[in-house]
Write an enzyme that holds these catalytic residues in place. Structure first.
Site, PDB file in Angstrom:
ATOM      1  N   LYS A 127      -9.695 -14.648   2.001  1.00  0.00           N
ATOM      2  CA  LYS A 127     -10.490 -14.771   3.456  1.00  0.00           C
ATOM      3  C   LYS A 127     -11.645 -13.721   3.383  1.00  0.00           C
ATOM      4  O   LYS A 127     -11.556 -12.766   2.918  1.00  0.00           O
ATOM      5  CB  LYS A 127      -9.362 -14.425   4.380  1.00  0.00           C
ATOM      6  CG  LYS A 127      -9.115 -13.047   4.702  1.00  0.00           C
ATOM      7  CD  LYS A 127      -8.247 -12.936   6.126  1.00  0.00           C
ATOM      8  CE  LYS A 127      -8.236 -11.425   6.586  1.00  0.00           C
ATOM      9  NZ  LYS A 127      -7.543 -11.108   7.773  1.00  0.00           N
ATOM     10  N   LYS A 146     -13.193  -7.980   6.926  1.00  0.00           N
ATOM     11  CA  LYS A 146     -13.988  -7.061   7.498  1.00  0.00           C
ATOM     12  C   LYS A 146     -13.887  -5.498   6.640  1.00  0.00           C
ATOM     13  O   LYS A 146     -14.826  -4.684   6.627  1.00  0.00           O
ATOM     14  CB  LYS A 146     -13.713  -6.390   8.868  1.00  0.00           C
ATOM     15  CG  LYS A 146     -12.455  -6.198   9.274  1.00  0.00           C
ATOM     16  CD  LYS A 146     -12.422  -5.645  10.652  1.00  0.00           C
ATOM     17  CE  LYS A 146     -10.987  -5.905  11.215  1.00  0.00           C
ATOM     18  NZ  LYS A 146      -9.841  -5.399  10.821  1.00  0.00           N
ATOM     19  N   LYS A 174       0.773  -1.460  -0.022  1.00  0.00           N
ATOM     20  CA  LYS A 174      -0.096  -0.072  -0.134  1.00  0.00           C
ATOM     21  C   LYS A 174       0.930   1.262   0.046  1.00  0.00           C
ATOM     22  O   LYS A 174       0.523   2.374  -0.273  1.00  0.00           O
ATOM     23  CB  LYS A 174      -0.801  -0.013   1.311  1.00  0.00           C
ATOM     24  CG  LYS A 174      -1.902  -0.994   1.440  1.00  0.00           C
ATOM     25  CD  LYS A 174      -3.012  -0.475   2.323  1.00  0.00           C
ATOM     26  CE  LYS A 174      -3.237  -1.808   3.536  1.00  0.00           C
ATOM     27  NZ  LYS A 174      -3.984  -1.375   4.572  1.00  0.00           N
TER      28      LYS A 174
HETATM   29  P1  AMP Z   1      -8.427  -8.544  10.610  1.00  0.00           P
HETATM   30  O1  AMP Z   1      -9.690  -8.289  10.587  1.00  0.00           O
HETATM   31  O2  AMP Z   1      -7.754  -9.117   9.543  1.00  0.00           O
HETATM   32  O3  AMP Z   1      -7.762  -7.326  11.393  1.00  0.00           O
HETATM   33  O4  AMP Z   1      -8.097  -9.433  11.882  1.00  0.00           O
HETATM   34  C1  AMP Z   1      -8.372  -9.436  13.288  1.00  0.00           C
HETATM   35  C2  AMP Z   1      -8.443 -10.866  13.828  1.00  0.00           C
HETATM   36  O5  AMP Z   1      -9.366 -11.686  13.384  1.00  0.00           O
HETATM   37  C3  AMP Z   1      -7.020 -11.543  13.540  1.00  0.00           C
HETATM   38  O6  AMP Z   1      -6.766 -12.326  14.731  1.00  0.00           O
HETATM   39  C4  AMP Z   1      -7.374 -12.427  12.452  1.00  0.00           C
HETATM   40  O7  AMP Z   1      -6.709 -13.897  12.562  1.00  0.00           O
HETATM   41  C5  AMP Z   1      -8.871 -12.786  12.707  1.00  0.00           C
HETATM   42  N1  AMP Z   1      -9.517 -13.018  11.340  1.00  0.00           N
HETATM   43  C6  AMP Z   1      -9.672 -12.130  10.465  1.00  0.00           C
HETATM   44  N2  AMP Z   1     -10.733 -12.470   9.532  1.00  0.00           N
HETATM   45  C7  AMP Z   1     -10.502 -13.879   9.608  1.00  0.00           C
HETATM   46  C8  AMP Z   1     -10.971 -15.082   8.593  1.00  0.00           C
HETATM   47  N3  AMP Z   1     -11.660 -14.707   7.600  1.00  0.00           N
HETATM   48  N4  AMP Z   1     -10.959 -16.350   9.093  1.00  0.00           N
HETATM   49  C9  AMP Z   1     -10.353 -16.369  10.631  1.00  0.00           C
HETATM   50  N5  AMP Z   1      -9.939 -15.585  11.285  1.00  0.00           N
HETATM   51  C10 AMP Z   1     -10.004 -14.178  10.888  1.00  0.00           C
END
Ligand code: AMP
Ligand code: TRP
Length: 355
Positions: A221, A224, A141
Protein backbone atom coordinates in the site's frame (compact mmCIF):
# COMPACT_ATOMS: atom_id res chain seq x y z
CA UNK A 1 -26.57 5.41 32.78
CA UNK A 2 -26.98 4.63 29.08
CA UNK A 3 -28.59 1.43 27.92
CA UNK A 4 -26.38 -0.48 25.55
CA UNK A 5 -27.82 -3.31 23.50
CA UNK A 6 -25.93 -6.46 22.59
CA UNK A 7 -23.54 -6.17 19.64
CA UNK A 8 -24.39 -7.92 16.37
CA UNK A 9 -23.46 -11.57 16.59
CA UNK A 10 -20.72 -11.60 13.97
CA UNK A 11 -19.46 -8.22 14.98
CA UNK A 12 -19.97 -6.64 11.58
CA UNK A 13 -23.31 -7.41 9.98
CA UNK A 14 -26.08 -4.94 10.65
CA UNK A 15 -29.18 -6.34 12.34
CA UNK A 16 -32.00 -6.95 9.85
CA UNK A 17 -33.74 -3.76 8.89
CA UNK A 18 -32.13 -1.79 11.65
CA UNK A 19 -29.21 0.42 12.40
CA UNK A 20 -25.86 -1.24 12.06
CA UNK A 21 -24.81 -0.63 15.61
CA UNK A 22 -25.98 -0.81 19.17
CA UNK A 23 -28.07 2.21 19.97
CA UNK A 24 -28.60 4.33 22.98
CA UNK A 25 -32.08 4.05 24.46
CA UNK A 26 -35.05 5.18 22.38
CA UNK A 27 -35.23 8.39 24.31
CA UNK A 28 -31.79 9.33 22.90
CA UNK A 29 -32.31 9.25 19.14
CA UNK A 30 -29.39 10.61 17.18
CA UNK A 31 -27.68 10.12 13.86
CA UNK A 32 -25.01 7.46 13.54
CA UNK A 33 -21.66 8.53 14.96
CA UNK A 34 -18.48 7.96 12.99
CA UNK A 35 -15.00 8.35 14.43
CA UNK A 36 -11.56 7.96 12.96
CA UNK A 37 -8.04 9.15 13.70
CA UNK A 38 -4.91 9.48 11.61
CA UNK A 39 -1.50 9.17 13.23
CA UNK A 40 0.85 12.00 12.18
CA UNK A 41 3.74 9.68 11.40
CA UNK A 42 4.39 11.07 7.92
CA UNK A 43 3.09 13.51 5.34
CA UNK A 44 -0.37 12.35 4.21
CA UNK A 45 -0.57 10.52 0.89
CA UNK A 46 -3.02 10.25 -1.97
CA UNK A 47 -4.02 6.94 -0.30
CA UNK A 48 -4.95 8.76 2.91
CA UNK A 49 -7.02 11.19 0.88
CA UNK A 50 -8.85 8.80 -1.45
CA UNK A 51 -9.09 6.00 1.11
CA UNK A 52 -10.04 8.01 4.16
CA UNK A 53 -10.31 11.82 4.21
CA UNK A 54 -12.46 12.19 1.10
CA UNK A 55 -14.81 9.51 2.37
CA UNK A 56 -15.06 11.19 5.75
CA UNK A 57 -15.83 14.53 4.11
CA UNK A 58 -18.46 13.02 1.81
CA UNK A 59 -20.26 11.37 4.74
CA UNK A 60 -20.55 14.53 6.81
CA UNK A 61 -24.10 15.57 6.00
CA UNK A 62 -25.51 12.21 7.10
CA UNK A 63 -23.18 11.15 9.93
CA UNK A 64 -22.03 12.88 13.04
CA UNK A 65 -18.26 12.76 12.66
CA UNK A 66 -15.35 12.90 15.10
CA UNK A 67 -12.00 13.13 13.31
CA UNK A 68 -8.73 13.65 15.08
CA UNK A 69 -4.99 13.82 14.66
CA UNK A 70 -3.76 10.89 16.76
CA UNK A 71 -0.57 12.57 17.96
CA UNK A 72 -0.25 10.43 21.09
CA UNK A 73 -0.11 7.38 18.83
CA UNK A 74 2.94 8.79 17.06
CA UNK A 75 4.99 8.40 20.24
CA UNK A 76 4.97 4.62 20.53
CA UNK A 77 8.27 4.42 18.66
CA UNK A 78 11.28 6.77 18.77
CA UNK A 79 10.11 10.21 17.69
CA UNK A 80 11.46 13.69 17.15
CA UNK A 81 9.44 16.40 19.00
CA UNK A 82 9.78 19.05 16.29
CA UNK A 83 8.80 16.65 13.54
CA UNK A 84 5.81 15.49 15.57
CA UNK A 85 4.67 19.08 16.16
CA UNK A 86 5.08 19.99 12.49
CA UNK A 87 3.34 16.85 11.21
CA UNK A 88 0.44 17.29 13.66
CA UNK A 89 -0.15 20.83 12.39
CA UNK A 90 0.20 19.76 8.77
CA UNK A 91 -2.19 16.83 9.23
CA UNK A 92 -4.79 18.97 10.99
CA UNK A 93 -4.60 21.62 8.26
CA UNK A 94 -5.02 18.89 5.63
CA UNK A 95 -8.16 17.63 7.40
CA UNK A 96 -9.77 21.04 6.91
CA UNK A 97 -8.31 21.52 3.43
CA UNK A 98 -9.73 18.14 2.38
CA UNK A 99 -13.22 19.27 3.30
CA UNK A 100 -13.76 18.22 6.90
CA UNK A 101 -16.04 20.95 8.12
CA UNK A 102 -16.54 22.10 11.72
CA UNK A 103 -20.11 22.89 10.83
CA UNK A 104 -20.76 19.14 10.68
CA UNK A 105 -17.83 17.41 12.35
CA UNK A 106 -15.71 17.69 15.46
CA UNK A 107 -12.09 17.99 14.34
CA UNK A 108 -9.37 18.02 16.95
CA UNK A 109 -5.91 16.98 18.10
CA UNK A 110 -6.00 14.00 20.46
CA UNK A 111 -3.53 15.28 23.08
CA UNK A 112 -5.67 18.38 23.63
CA UNK A 113 -8.41 16.21 25.10
CA UNK A 114 -6.94 14.67 28.22
CA UNK A 115 -9.85 12.26 28.69
CA UNK A 116 -8.19 9.98 26.09
CA UNK A 117 -5.23 9.25 28.33
CA UNK A 118 -7.40 8.92 31.42
CA UNK A 119 -9.78 6.41 29.88
CA UNK A 120 -6.85 4.58 28.34
CA UNK A 121 -5.52 3.83 31.83
CA UNK A 122 -8.92 2.58 32.99
CA UNK A 123 -9.04 0.27 29.99
CA UNK A 124 -5.51 -0.97 30.72
CA UNK A 125 -7.03 -2.13 33.99
CA UNK A 126 -9.44 -4.34 32.04
CA UNK A 127 -7.22 -5.55 29.17
CA UNK A 128 -5.22 -8.77 29.42
CA UNK A 129 -1.52 -9.08 28.69
CA UNK A 130 -2.31 -12.08 26.49
CA UNK A 131 -4.66 -10.22 24.16
CA UNK A 132 -2.39 -7.17 23.87
CA UNK A 133 0.55 -9.45 23.09
CA UNK A 134 -1.39 -10.98 20.19
CA UNK A 135 -1.67 -7.66 18.33
CA UNK A 136 0.15 -8.00 15.03
CA UNK A 137 1.74 -4.55 15.19
CA UNK A 138 3.20 -5.35 18.58
CA UNK A 139 4.38 -8.76 17.42
CA UNK A 140 6.11 -7.16 14.43
CA UNK A 141 7.76 -4.18 16.10
CA UNK A 142 7.74 -5.04 19.78
CA UNK A 143 9.29 -7.61 22.07
CA UNK A 144 12.71 -5.99 22.15
CA UNK A 145 13.98 -4.89 25.56
CA UNK A 146 13.91 -1.23 24.56
CA UNK A 147 10.47 -1.30 22.93
CA UNK A 148 8.42 1.51 24.40
CA UNK A 149 5.80 0.24 26.85
CA UNK A 150 3.28 2.44 25.01
CA UNK A 151 3.58 0.25 21.91
CA UNK A 152 2.21 -2.59 24.02
CA UNK A 153 -0.62 -0.60 25.61
CA UNK A 154 -1.45 1.40 22.45
CA UNK A 155 -4.62 -0.59 21.64
CA UNK A 156 -6.07 0.56 24.98
CA UNK A 157 -5.51 4.17 23.95
CA UNK A 158 -7.12 3.48 20.61
CA UNK A 159 -10.08 1.84 22.38
CA UNK A 160 -10.38 4.91 24.61
CA UNK A 161 -10.36 7.15 21.50
CA UNK A 162 -13.34 5.25 20.18
CA UNK A 163 -15.36 4.58 23.33
CA UNK A 164 -15.20 8.16 24.66
CA UNK A 165 -17.51 9.38 21.90
CA UNK A 166 -20.22 6.68 22.05
CA UNK A 167 -19.03 5.82 18.55
CA UNK A 168 -21.19 3.62 16.34
CA UNK A 169 -18.84 3.03 13.43
CA UNK A 170 -15.09 3.19 12.93
CA UNK A 171 -13.90 3.39 9.33
CA UNK A 172 -10.30 2.15 9.30
CA UNK A 173 -8.01 0.29 6.92
CA UNK A 174 -7.30 -3.42 7.13
CA UNK A 175 -4.27 -3.23 9.39
CA UNK A 176 -6.42 -1.70 12.13
CA UNK A 177 -9.19 -4.34 12.14
CA UNK A 178 -7.61 -6.20 15.01
CA UNK A 179 -7.49 -3.07 17.17
CA UNK A 180 -11.15 -2.30 16.56
CA UNK A 181 -12.06 -5.90 17.41
CA UNK A 182 -10.09 -5.57 20.64
CA UNK A 183 -11.91 -2.31 21.40
CA UNK A 184 -15.21 -4.16 21.01
CA UNK A 185 -14.01 -6.95 23.31
CA UNK A 186 -12.91 -4.43 25.95
CA UNK A 187 -16.22 -2.55 25.75
CA UNK A 188 -18.25 -5.75 26.08
CA UNK A 189 -16.11 -6.96 28.99
CA UNK A 190 -16.35 -3.59 30.75
CA UNK A 191 -20.13 -3.48 30.33
CA UNK A 192 -20.42 -7.01 31.76
CA UNK A 193 -18.11 -6.36 34.71
CA UNK A 194 -19.16 -2.85 35.69
CA UNK A 195 -22.57 -2.30 34.11
CA UNK A 196 -23.62 -0.81 30.76
CA UNK A 197 -21.26 2.06 30.15
CA UNK A 198 -20.00 2.01 26.58
CA UNK A 199 -21.62 1.81 23.18
CA UNK A 200 -20.03 -1.17 21.41
CA UNK A 201 -18.75 0.13 18.07
CA UNK A 202 -18.46 -1.71 14.81
CA UNK A 203 -15.84 -1.72 12.12
CA UNK A 204 -16.83 -0.16 8.81
CA UNK A 205 -14.73 -1.44 5.96
CA UNK A 206 -17.21 -0.29 3.35
CA UNK A 207 -16.69 3.34 4.31
CA UNK A 208 -13.19 3.21 2.86
CA UNK A 209 -12.06 3.07 -0.73
CA UNK A 210 -9.96 0.13 -1.78
CA UNK A 211 -6.33 0.65 -1.01
CA UNK A 212 -4.14 2.77 -3.25
CA UNK A 213 -0.93 0.89 -3.96
CA UNK A 214 2.63 2.24 -4.07
CA UNK A 215 3.41 3.29 -7.65
CA UNK A 216 6.89 1.76 -7.54
CA UNK A 217 5.75 -1.50 -5.93
CA UNK A 218 2.05 -2.08 -6.53
CA UNK A 219 2.03 -5.10 -4.23
CA UNK A 220 2.24 -2.86 -1.12
CA UNK A 221 0.00 0.00 0.00
CA UNK A 222 1.03 3.60 -0.55
CA UNK A 223 2.20 4.51 2.94
CA UNK A 224 2.82 7.84 4.63
CA UNK A 225 5.61 6.25 6.69
CA UNK A 226 7.67 5.56 3.55
CA UNK A 227 10.93 7.41 3.06
CA UNK A 228 10.27 11.02 2.04
CA UNK A 229 12.08 10.43 -1.25
CA UNK A 230 10.07 7.31 -2.09
CA UNK A 231 9.32 7.40 -5.82
CA UNK A 232 6.05 5.50 -5.53
CA UNK A 233 4.34 7.63 -2.88
CA UNK A 234 2.27 10.68 -3.86
CA UNK A 235 1.87 13.11 -0.98
CA UNK A 236 -1.17 15.36 -0.75
CA UNK A 237 1.19 18.34 -0.78
CA UNK A 238 3.34 17.22 -3.73
CA UNK A 239 3.70 19.88 -6.44
CA UNK A 240 1.96 19.07 -9.76
CA UNK A 241 5.32 18.43 -11.47
CA UNK A 242 6.26 15.87 -8.79
CA UNK A 243 2.88 14.15 -9.08
CA UNK A 244 3.22 13.94 -12.86
CA UNK A 245 6.80 12.66 -12.64
CA UNK A 246 5.93 9.95 -10.09
CA UNK A 247 2.96 8.75 -12.13
CA UNK A 248 4.94 8.79 -15.38
CA UNK A 249 7.46 6.46 -13.73
CA UNK A 250 4.87 4.15 -12.17
CA UNK A 251 5.63 0.46 -12.60
CA UNK A 252 3.37 -1.21 -15.17
CA UNK A 253 4.11 -4.51 -17.00
CA UNK A 254 5.54 -5.78 -20.26
CA UNK A 255 2.22 -5.90 -22.09
CA UNK A 256 0.69 -2.85 -23.71
CA UNK A 257 -3.08 -3.40 -23.40
CA UNK A 258 -4.83 -1.23 -20.82
CA UNK A 259 -6.90 -3.81 -18.96
CA UNK A 260 -8.23 -3.96 -15.41
CA UNK A 261 -6.81 -7.07 -13.79
CA UNK A 262 -5.57 -6.43 -10.24
CA UNK A 263 -4.13 -9.96 -9.95
CA UNK A 264 -2.03 -10.04 -13.10
CA UNK A 265 -1.64 -6.33 -13.83
CA UNK A 266 -1.37 -4.69 -10.39
CA UNK A 267 0.47 -1.55 -11.56
CA UNK A 268 -1.91 -0.73 -14.42
CA UNK A 269 -4.93 -1.64 -12.29
CA UNK A 270 -3.75 0.67 -9.50
CA UNK A 271 -3.63 3.64 -11.90
CA UNK A 272 -7.08 2.68 -13.20
CA UNK A 273 -8.36 2.45 -9.62
CA UNK A 274 -7.06 5.93 -8.84
CA UNK A 275 -8.80 7.40 -11.89
CA UNK A 276 -11.95 5.41 -11.07
CA UNK A 277 -12.16 6.64 -7.47
CA UNK A 278 -11.63 10.23 -8.61
CA UNK A 279 -14.11 10.16 -11.49
CA UNK A 280 -16.69 7.82 -9.98
CA UNK A 281 -16.45 5.49 -13.01
CA UNK A 282 -15.81 1.77 -12.77
CA UNK A 283 -12.14 0.89 -13.51
CA UNK A 284 -13.14 -1.44 -16.36
CA UNK A 285 -14.97 1.44 -18.01
CA UNK A 286 -11.97 3.74 -17.55
CA UNK A 287 -9.73 1.09 -19.13
CA UNK A 288 -11.98 0.79 -22.18
CA UNK A 289 -11.44 4.44 -23.02
CA UNK A 290 -7.63 4.30 -22.97
CA UNK A 291 -5.38 2.95 -25.68
CA UNK A 292 -1.83 3.03 -24.26
CA UNK A 293 0.09 3.09 -20.99
CA UNK A 294 1.30 6.58 -21.90
CA UNK A 295 -2.27 7.81 -22.18
CA UNK A 296 -3.25 6.02 -18.96
CA UNK A 297 -0.47 7.80 -17.08
CA UNK A 298 -1.30 11.20 -18.58
CA UNK A 299 -4.98 10.86 -17.67
CA UNK A 300 -4.14 9.62 -14.19
CA UNK A 301 -1.69 12.47 -13.54
CA UNK A 302 -4.18 15.07 -14.78
CA UNK A 303 -6.93 13.64 -12.54
CA UNK A 304 -4.70 13.57 -9.46
CA UNK A 305 -3.34 17.10 -10.05
CA UNK A 306 -6.86 18.41 -10.55
CA UNK A 307 -7.96 16.74 -7.31
CA UNK A 308 -5.05 17.92 -5.19
CA UNK A 309 -4.71 21.49 -6.49
CA UNK A 310 -7.76 23.00 -4.71
CA UNK A 311 -6.83 21.15 -1.51
CA UNK A 312 -3.31 22.57 -1.69
CA UNK A 313 -4.72 26.05 -2.22
CA UNK A 314 -6.93 25.76 0.88
CA UNK A 315 -3.99 24.30 2.80
CA UNK A 316 -1.81 27.29 1.86
CA UNK A 317 -4.52 29.69 3.10
CA UNK A 318 -4.82 27.81 6.40
CA UNK A 319 -1.11 27.76 7.17
CA UNK A 320 -0.81 31.41 6.16
CA UNK A 321 -3.15 32.21 9.08
CA UNK A 322 -1.84 29.98 11.87
CA UNK A 323 -3.90 31.70 14.58
CA UNK A 324 -7.07 30.76 12.72
CA UNK A 325 -6.01 27.15 12.50
CA UNK A 326 -5.21 27.19 16.22
CA UNK A 327 -8.65 28.65 16.94
CA UNK A 328 -10.38 26.00 14.82
CA UNK A 329 -8.52 23.28 16.70
CA UNK A 330 -9.23 24.81 20.12
CA UNK A 331 -12.93 24.96 19.30
CA UNK A 332 -12.79 21.34 18.09
CA UNK A 333 -11.03 20.21 21.27
CA UNK A 334 -13.60 22.01 23.39
CA UNK A 335 -16.47 20.26 21.60
CA UNK A 336 -14.66 16.94 21.90
CA UNK A 337 -14.13 17.49 25.63
CA UNK A 338 -17.81 18.22 26.13
CA UNK A 339 -18.65 14.86 24.53
CA UNK A 340 -15.90 12.86 26.17
CA UNK A 341 -16.10 14.12 29.73
CA UNK A 342 -19.49 12.59 30.66
CA UNK A 343 -18.41 9.23 29.24
CA UNK A 344 -15.21 9.33 31.26
CA UNK A 345 -17.19 10.18 34.39
CA UNK A 346 -19.54 7.26 33.65
CA UNK A 347 -16.58 4.89 33.37
CA UNK A 348 -14.88 6.20 36.52
CA UNK A 349 -18.05 5.89 38.55
CA UNK A 350 -18.73 2.41 37.22
CA UNK A 351 -15.24 1.33 38.30
CA UNK A 352 -15.62 2.73 41.80
CA UNK A 353 -13.54 5.89 41.46
CA UNK A 354 -14.51 9.21 42.94
CA UNK A 355 -15.38 11.54 40.09
P1 AMP B 1 -2.42 5.13 7.94
O1 AMP B 1 -1.78 6.09 6.98
O2 AMP B 1 -2.08 3.71 7.65
O3 AMP B 1 -2.23 5.53 9.37
O4 AMP B 1 -3.99 5.22 7.69
C1 AMP B 1 -4.80 6.35 7.96
C2 AMP B 1 -6.10 6.21 7.16
O5 AMP B 1 -5.85 6.31 5.75
C3 AMP B 1 -6.77 4.85 7.36
O6 AMP B 1 -8.17 5.05 7.43
C4 AMP B 1 -6.39 4.06 6.15
O7 AMP B 1 -7.36 3.13 5.77
C5 AMP B 1 -6.25 5.14 5.07
N1 AMP B 1 -5.17 4.77 4.14
C6 AMP B 1 -3.84 4.81 4.39
N2 AMP B 1 -3.11 4.44 3.33
C7 AMP B 1 -4.02 4.13 2.36
C8 AMP B 1 -3.90 3.65 1.02
N3 AMP B 1 -2.71 3.46 0.45
N4 AMP B 1 -5.03 3.42 0.32
C9 AMP B 1 -6.25 3.65 0.86
N5 AMP B 1 -6.43 4.08 2.14
C10 AMP B 1 -5.34 4.33 2.88
N1 TRP C 1 -4.15 3.60 15.04
C1 TRP C 1 -4.71 4.22 13.87
C2 TRP C 1 -3.69 4.13 12.72
O1 TRP C 1 -2.52 3.98 12.96
C3 TRP C 1 -5.05 5.65 14.12
C4 TRP C 1 -6.06 5.74 15.20
C5 TRP C 1 -5.82 6.07 16.50
C6 TRP C 1 -7.45 5.46 15.10
N2 TRP C 1 -6.96 6.04 17.22
C7 TRP C 1 -7.98 5.67 16.40
C8 TRP C 1 -8.26 5.07 14.04
C9 TRP C 1 -9.32 5.46 16.66
C10 TRP C 1 -9.62 4.87 14.32
C11 TRP C 1 -10.14 5.06 15.61
O2 TRP C 1 -4.09 4.22 11.57
Amino acid sequence: MVKVTAPPADGLAPPPGGSASPQLGDDHPRSSRVLSGITPSGSLTLGNYLGALRRFADGQPTHEGFFFVADLHAMTTAHDPKRLRDLSTETAALFFAAGLDPQYSTIFVQSQVTAHVELSYLLECTAHVGELGRMIQFKEKGRKPKTRASLFTYPCLMAADILLYDTDTVPVGGDQDQHVELCRDLAIRFNRSYGDTFVVPRLDRAALASRVADLADPTVKMSKSADSRAAGVIRMLDAPAAVTRKISRAVTDSESAVRYDPERKPGVSNLLDIIAVITGERPEVVAAGLSSYGELKRVCAAAVVETLTPIQRRYADLVAAPQELTALLSAGAERARAQAEPVLVRAKQAMGLAS
